[in-house]
Motif scaffolding. Sequence first.
Motif, PDB file in Angstrom:
ATOM      1  N   THR A  85     -51.623 -12.610  -2.242  1.00 54.80           N
ATOM      2  CA  THR A  85     -51.585 -11.269  -2.595  1.00 54.80           C
ATOM      3  C   THR A  85     -52.906 -10.629  -2.035  1.00 54.80           C
ATOM      4  OG1 THR A  85     -49.863 -11.440  -4.475  1.00 54.80           O
ATOM      5  CG2 THR A  85     -51.244  -9.233  -3.935  1.00 54.80           C
TER       6      THR A  85
ATOM      7  N   HIS B  62     -49.398 -20.875  -2.919  1.00 50.25           N
ATOM      8  CA  HIS B  62     -49.127 -21.820  -2.003  1.00 50.25           C
ATOM      9  C   HIS B  62     -50.336 -21.885  -0.797  1.00 50.25           C
ATOM     10  CE1 HIS B  62     -47.423 -24.594   1.003  1.00 50.25           C
ATOM     11  NE2 HIS B  62     -47.955 -23.503   1.958  1.00 50.25           N
TER      12      HIS B  62
ATOM     13  N   ILE C  14     -49.466 -18.486   0.777  1.00 50.56           N
ATOM     14  CA  ILE C  14     -48.722 -17.200   0.366  1.00 50.56           C
ATOM     15  C   ILE C  14     -49.583 -16.529  -0.911  1.00 50.56           C
ATOM     16  CG2 ILE C  14     -46.659 -16.481  -0.889  1.00 50.56           C
ATOM     17  CD1 ILE C  14     -45.069 -19.002  -0.074  1.00 50.56           C
TER      18      ILE C  14
ATOM     19  N   SER D  14     -48.264  -8.524  -0.818  1.00 52.41           N
ATOM     20  CA  SER D  14     -48.070 -10.033  -0.813  1.00 52.41           C
ATOM     21  C   SER D  14     -47.894 -10.441   0.792  1.00 52.41           C
ATOM     22  CB  SER D  14     -47.257 -10.490  -1.608  1.00 52.41           C
ATOM     23  OG  SER D  14     -47.584 -10.397  -2.948  1.00 52.41           O
ATOM     24  N   GLU D  15     -48.297 -11.622   1.117  1.00 53.45           N
ATOM     25  CA  GLU D  15     -48.005 -12.143   2.433  1.00 53.45           C
ATOM     26  C   GLU D  15     -47.943 -13.480   2.468  1.00 53.45           C
ATOM     27  OE1 GLU D  15     -51.043 -12.008   5.706  1.00 53.45           O
ATOM     28  OE2 GLU D  15     -51.819 -10.765   4.368  1.00 53.45           O
ATOM     29  N   GLY D  16     -47.279 -14.097   3.429  1.00 51.76           N
ATOM     30  CA  GLY D  16     -47.468 -15.553   3.742  1.00 51.76           C
ATOM     31  C   GLY D  16     -47.501 -15.889   5.139  1.00 51.76           C
TER      32      GLY D  16
ATOM     33  N   SER E 146     -51.951 -22.737   5.721  1.00 50.00           N
ATOM     34  CA  SER E 146     -50.750 -22.112   5.374  1.00 50.00           C
ATOM     35  C   SER E 146     -50.787 -21.511   3.883  1.00 50.00           C
ATOM     36  CB  SER E 146     -49.607 -23.174   5.317  1.00 50.00           C
ATOM     37  OG  SER E 146     -49.438 -23.865   6.781  1.00 50.00           O
TER      38      SER E 146
END
Length: 437
Positions: A184, A169, A182, A198-200, A180
């Motif tokens: 890794t 994303h 999402i 991972s993060e968003g 914005s």
Amino acid sequence: MTVTPSSQIDAVIDSFRVKDGVFAVGMHERGVTLYNQQVRAHNLVWALSELEQTGVRPLGRIAVIGGGAAGLTATAALLACMPVGSSVTLFEKEWDLCPVQQGCDGRWLHPSLYAWPEWGSRAPSASLPILNWSEGRASDVARALLDGFSKYINERTESRFKALVGVHHLQINATRKEISFIGTNVVMTGPYFKQGDSEGGTEKFDTIILAAGFGWERVNDYNTSSYWRNEQIAQPNLTVDRSRYLVSGFGDGALVDVSRLTIERFRQDTILYELFGDKLEKTEEELRRGIAKAGPNLLGYFTRIEAKLLEEAKVSMRGRLRKDTAVTLHVSGTDEKAPKDLRDVFGPGSSVLNRLLTYLLYRCGAISISRRPLGEAISSAHIAHEHVLCRHGCDTKRHLQLIFSDYDKVKLAFADMEDKQAQHPTRYWAPGYFPVC
């Protein structure tokens, strides 16, 4: 020390600017080559760095979207010359960097053959200060780029560099300069990396560089493999039957596939020497003069010079046509489009070399031409679906609509880029400007 006029820097910046602080590398440019994209990346970073050094505009927090050749080159160039206090975050939607060309052994990359017959266009080395490479298989070039990129990730830069892969994303708000995402995190260990957490999130950047290529290849109903996926069309059939193929499109991708399907032992790096022999340099000199006067469409020009310049090459070509294939070049595009004409194949949408090879194949009677709607062309030539190669280019507009949450605010800027074609792959930086690792 050479001082670059501010007007030239401003002109370069304007050619890349989508909105204040948001820039795009080659999204709508003609001359779709890996080398040209790298030169554009150098030019943009050079111009941004000049604005930073003169106090006009700080780089600040930088985001680079795309981990292919242009994105890696831009990131490495930034790491080489960005000031203390700046940082760069690299976003790549696939799970590896330079993913398109990795493992591709069937495609040949040359830094400047697209510009043939211009001076120096047969030189095998890109001779770039950042992520240099020499002609070779796409897989070898990808390895060279990744090996080179790893040298810019060191103790001096690693705290100011972050990379995310598998970014499933990503949306840019150009008005707010926010991304914005999402994805890794990765930790670089030489030319390879380890997967992290991972993060968003949504983050604001001062500078956003979109180097995400030209979008996805257009979807078709014939399961045509991506141009960069390995296949066997250049290899002789191992059956008695002669295979029929249809190639739809007339850009470089289509014309290269036509050559691979019709010319025995075709190699882009040797074909000029094989066709023109010791007359190659003289032929190039004549072509440079003639093409400059001929206009963008070269069909009439090739016809006029055939007897004088191309006759021996045509004889040579006739002697090495493949016997195991029959090829139809479909020039009408998709079913919804109006039929094109043979003349359209020789317009400015492809390199001079690919247009010349196609002309010689046409004059040798080695290809059939179809102007019918695609479905009719396939059925009338009795082509099996697995032998239909659709090379209709990339859907850049759709790509951009999905990336930008405020696309309506930037669509005019992209339309202007497409119209002006101002991101010239000319080197604007001075020799020695970029430190070489």
